[in-house]
Motif scaffolding. Structure first.
Motif, PDB file in Angstrom:
ATOM      1  N   UNK A   1       0.810  -1.234   0.000  1.00  0.00           N
ATOM      2  CA  UNK A   1       0.000   0.000   0.000  1.00  0.00           C
ATOM      3  C   UNK A   1       0.837   1.275   0.000  1.00  0.00           C
ATOM      4  N   UNK A   2       1.990   1.232   0.651  1.00  0.00           N
ATOM      5  CA  UNK A   2       2.771   2.466   0.828  1.00  0.00           C
ATOM      6  C   UNK A   2       4.122   2.438   0.105  1.00  0.00           C
ATOM      7  N   UNK A   3       4.502   1.300  -0.436  1.00  0.00           N
ATOM      8  CA  UNK A   3       5.760   1.227  -1.167  1.00  0.00           C
ATOM      9  C   UNK A   3       6.890   0.673  -0.312  1.00  0.00           C
ATOM     10  N   UNK A   4       7.895   0.160  -0.992  1.00  0.00           N
ATOM     11  CA  UNK A   4       9.007  -0.476  -0.284  1.00  0.00           C
ATOM     12  C   UNK A   4       9.860   0.535   0.489  1.00  0.00           C
ATOM     13  N   UNK A   5       9.866   1.799   0.066  1.00  0.00           N
ATOM     14  CA  UNK A   5      10.641   2.809   0.800  1.00  0.00           C
ATOM     15  C   UNK A   5      10.083   2.981   2.212  1.00  0.00           C
ATOM     16  N   UNK A   6       8.745   2.992   2.320  1.00  0.00           N
ATOM     17  CA  UNK A   6       8.116   3.094   3.638  1.00  0.00           C
ATOM     18  C   UNK A   6       8.368   1.816   4.431  1.00  0.00           C
ATOM     19  N   UNK A   7       8.286   0.669   3.751  1.00  0.00           N
ATOM     20  CA  UNK A   7       8.579  -0.596   4.425  1.00  0.00           C
ATOM     21  C   UNK A   7       9.992  -0.635   4.969  1.00  0.00           C
ATOM     22  N   UNK A   8      10.960  -0.134   4.184  1.00  0.00           N
ATOM     23  CA  UNK A   8      12.354  -0.081   4.656  1.00  0.00           C
ATOM     24  C   UNK A   8      12.482   0.842   5.865  1.00  0.00           C
ATOM     25  N   UNK A   9      11.722   1.960   5.850  1.00  0.00           N
ATOM     26  CA  UNK A   9      11.770   2.893   6.982  1.00  0.00           C
ATOM     27  C   UNK A   9      11.237   2.231   8.251  1.00  0.00           C
ATOM     28  N   UNK A  10      10.204   1.397   8.109  1.00  0.00           N
ATOM     29  CA  UNK A  10       9.650   0.677   9.265  1.00  0.00           C
ATOM     30  C   UNK A  10      10.682  -0.296   9.819  1.00  0.00           C
ATOM     31  N   UNK A  11      11.335  -1.049   8.935  1.00  0.00           N
ATOM     32  CA  UNK A  11      12.367  -2.001   9.362  1.00  0.00           C
ATOM     33  C   UNK A  11      13.479  -1.271  10.110  1.00  0.00           C
ATOM     34  N   UNK A  12      13.932  -0.172   9.550  1.00  0.00           N
ATOM     35  CA  UNK A  12      15.018   0.589  10.169  1.00  0.00           C
ATOM     36  C   UNK A  12      14.611   1.140  11.531  1.00  0.00           C
ATOM     37  N   UNK A  13      13.398   1.687  11.613  1.00  0.00           N
ATOM     38  CA  UNK A  13      12.918   2.264  12.874  1.00  0.00           C
ATOM     39  C   UNK A  13      12.738   1.188  13.941  1.00  0.00           C
ATOM     40  N   UNK A  14      12.204   0.038  13.558  1.00  0.00           N
ATOM     41  CA  UNK A  14      12.007  -1.038  14.528  1.00  0.00           C
ATOM     42  C   UNK A  14      13.354  -1.586  15.001  1.00  0.00           C
ATOM     43  N   UNK A  15      14.317  -1.680  14.096  1.00  0.00           N
ATOM     44  CA  UNK A  15      15.662  -2.114  14.482  1.00  0.00           C
ATOM     45  C   UNK A  15      16.278  -1.147  15.490  1.00  0.00           C
ATOM     46  N   UNK A  16      16.047   0.138  15.288  1.00  0.00           N
ATOM     47  CA  UNK A  16      16.557   1.134  16.229  1.00  0.00           C
ATOM     48  C   UNK A  16      15.895   0.983  17.600  1.00  0.00           C
ATOM     49  N   UNK A  17      14.589   0.702  17.593  1.00  0.00           N
ATOM     50  CA  UNK A  17      13.878   0.493  18.858  1.00  0.00           C
ATOM     51  C   UNK A  17      14.432  -0.733  19.586  1.00  0.00           C
ATOM     52  N   UNK A  18      14.713  -1.804  18.851  1.00  0.00           N
ATOM     53  CA  UNK A  18      15.286  -3.002  19.466  1.00  0.00           C
ATOM     54  C   UNK A  18      16.660  -2.713  20.068  1.00  0.00           C
ATOM     55  N   UNK A  19      17.471  -1.956  19.341  1.00  0.00           N
ATOM     56  CA  UNK A  19      18.808  -1.619  19.859  1.00  0.00           C
ATOM     57  C   UNK A  19      18.711  -0.819  21.150  1.00  0.00           C
ATOM     58  N   UNK A  20      17.798   0.129  21.188  1.00  0.00           N
ATOM     59  CA  UNK A  20      17.634   0.943  22.391  1.00  0.00           C
ATOM     60  C   UNK A  20      17.155   0.094  23.568  1.00  0.00           C
ATOM     61  N   UNK A  21      16.206  -0.791  23.306  1.00  0.00           N
ATOM     62  CA  UNK A  21      15.642  -1.608  24.383  1.00  0.00           C
ATOM     63  C   UNK A  21      16.640  -2.629  24.902  1.00  0.00           C
ATOM     64  N   UNK A  22      17.463  -3.179  24.002  1.00  0.00           N
ATOM     65  CA  UNK A  22      18.388  -4.231  24.411  1.00  0.00           C
ATOM     66  C   UNK A  22      19.822  -3.795  24.528  1.00  0.00           C
ATOM     67  N   UNK A  23      20.040  -2.485  24.627  1.00  0.00           N
ATOM     68  CA  UNK A  23      21.399  -1.958  24.656  1.00  0.00           C
ATOM     69  C   UNK A  23      22.228  -2.567  25.786  1.00  0.00           C
ATOM     70  N   UNK A  24      23.354  -3.160  25.432  1.00  0.00           N
ATOM     71  CA  UNK A  24      24.293  -3.673  26.416  1.00  0.00           C
ATOM     72  C   UNK A  24      23.931  -4.990  27.050  1.00  0.00           C
ATOM     73  N   UNK A  25      22.778  -5.539  26.714  1.00  0.00           N
ATOM     74  CA  UNK A  25      22.380  -6.776  27.391  1.00  0.00           C
ATOM     75  C   UNK A  25      21.817  -7.832  26.455  1.00  0.00           C
ATOM     76  N   UNK A  26      21.722  -7.531  25.170  1.00  0.00           N
ATOM     77  CA  UNK A  26      21.088  -8.467  24.244  1.00  0.00           C
ATOM     78  C   UNK A  26      21.854  -8.545  22.933  1.00  0.00           C
ATOM     79  N   UNK A  27      21.713  -9.689  22.269  1.00  0.00           N
ATOM     80  CA  UNK A  27      22.224  -9.896  20.915  1.00  0.00           C
ATOM     81  C   UNK A  27      21.009  -9.867  19.997  1.00  0.00           C
ATOM     82  N   UNK A  28      21.030  -8.969  19.033  1.00  0.00           N
ATOM     83  CA  UNK A  28      19.843  -8.712  18.219  1.00  0.00           C
ATOM     84  C   UNK A  28      20.150  -8.984  16.755  1.00  0.00           C
TER      85      UNK A  28
END
Length: 402
Positions: A270-297
């Motif tokens: 519906x929104x194009x692969x550019x928007x899909x890539x932005x979602x992937x990137x943003x979610x990856x950033x959220x995972x890094x912030x949540x698991x910083x220093x204690x998780x392998x992601x």
């Protein structure tokens, strides 16, 4: 060809070839600025030796001043290159102080009170001090490979050469006259030979470090997902494998959270692969912030992610997943177009049971994830093994996203 002329041409030729080698490598990998600095370093060395052997129509004092200034610039460039490569702070002030002091004393005994031996000591001790700064700075690096340690030793040996050789030459020169042909002096001969030796040794070491860095980059690229910057499936398995090897005798708590973005295919459609890539990137950033220093992601699939949590039991891993689900419900994905609406995610959580392998743990977490998606998505599903009698029972439960 005259022997002295051959020696005069040898250093510029060797330095020129080494400079060309580094500049060619830099042209192929321009993000490696330290390789460019190495090319300029050897270019300065070659130009300095040209002016030492041939005045090129310049006055004697001007040629000698410019030549030795190029030598100091070469060592300064070398220092910036090798220290910056280790992501260390370059001690510019200390390097500049050594260089300025050496050139100031050299200039005094060149222009105001001509003294050949004094000039030798001024230049060599200034350059030697800069090599000491290089060696001491490199020792501060957190991780030193064999070639890095070799470079420290070469810098130390080069400093020792700078400090000792002038003393030896001064003893044999016995009052060098300014009228004596410079290129026939013992100082010129020993300088030429030592520069050739150390130039080749240092260059070979530096070329080895460049090759080593290239291999490390290829290894990292082979283990990293280009879009998210997280580990790919291969990298994730390599990073987590040691935890399972180390805990065979004494199992430690190990948690695994699998996440799958809900209806991600519709986002792309519906929104194009550019928007899909932005979602992937943003979610990856959220995972890094949540698991910083204690998780392998890692990103283990198109919209699938895995979070490995050492020293975390099932309860802690579940809370982690619930925290991510709650964050998504508040619109925590930054940089995503508002037209997209709320992005949700389903989670499967498992903790290691006994000496369970990564593959087995991954399968149980994936089964829980599938249950979460079948139950309506945007929720956390947990799986755990409970012993009842002699038979282990796989228990799954889910919690709605409320």
């Amino acid at each position: 060809m005259d022997q002295s002329l051959f020696i005069s041409l040898l250093n510029p030729a060797v330095s020129g070839m080494l400079s060309l080698a580094f500049l060619v490598i830099w042209a192929a990998k321009r993000e490696h600025r330290h390789v460019l600095l190495l090319g300029l370093c050897y270019l300065c060395v070659g130009a300095g030796f040209v002016l030492q052997g041939f005045s090129l129509g310049m006055p004697f004092e001007a040629a000698k001043f410019l030549s030795n200034l190029l030598f100091f610039c070469a060592v300064f460039l070398l220092a910036r290159a090798v220290i910056a490569r280790q992501a260390l702070r370059v001690p510019v002030f200390r390097l500049a102080a050594c260089g300025i002091a050496g050139m100031a004393v050299f200039s005094w005994f060149l222009f105001l009170q001509p003294d050949f031996v004094a000039r030798i000591f001024a230049v060599n001790y200034g350059l030697g001090a800069m090599c000491v700064v290089i060696a001491l700075s490199l020792r501060k690096a957190r991780k030193l490979a064999f070639v890095d340690r070799l470079l420290i030793w070469l810098a130390a040996l080069r400093a020792l050469d700078f400090f000792i050789r002038p003393v030896v030459v001064a003893l044999f020169e016995n009052g060098h006259s300014e009228q004596m042909p410079y290129i026939t002096s013992a100082y010129w001969l020993t300088t030429s030979l030592s520069v050739i030796l150390f130039s080749v040794l240092i260059a070979l070491t530096l070329l080895t470090t460049v090759a080593f860095d290239a291999m490390q980059e290829l290894r990292i690229q082979s283990r990293t997902d280009a879009l998210s910057g997280l580990l790919n499936r291969r990298g994730f398995e390599e990073e987590t494998a040691p935890f399972f090897d180390q805990t065979k005798r004494k199992p430690l708590p190990l948690g695994l959270v699998l996440a799958d973005l809900d209806h991600f295919k519709l986002v792309n459609d519906r929104h194009g692969h550019a928007v899909g890539d932005a979602v992937i990137t943003a979610f990856a950033s959220l995972l890094r912030q949540a698991g910083a220093g204690k998780a392998i992601i890692g990103r283990t699939g198109g919209e699938e992610f895995a979070v490995f949590m050492p020293q975390c039991d099932l309860g802690a891993s579940r809370l982690f997943a619930e925290g991510l689900r709650a964050a998504l419900s508040t619109g925590a994905l930054e940089g995503v177009t508002p037209d997209l609406g709320l992005v949700t995610c389903s989670f499967g959580v498992a903790a290691r049971a006994g000496d369970e392998s990564l593959a087995a743990l991954f399968k149980r977490a994936d089964d829980a994830l599938m249950q979460a998606k079948r139950a309506g998505r945007d929720r956390v599903r947990v799986t755990y093994i409970r012993s009842e009698g002699d038979s282990p029972i796989d228990v799954r439960e889910w919690r709605a996203g409320t």
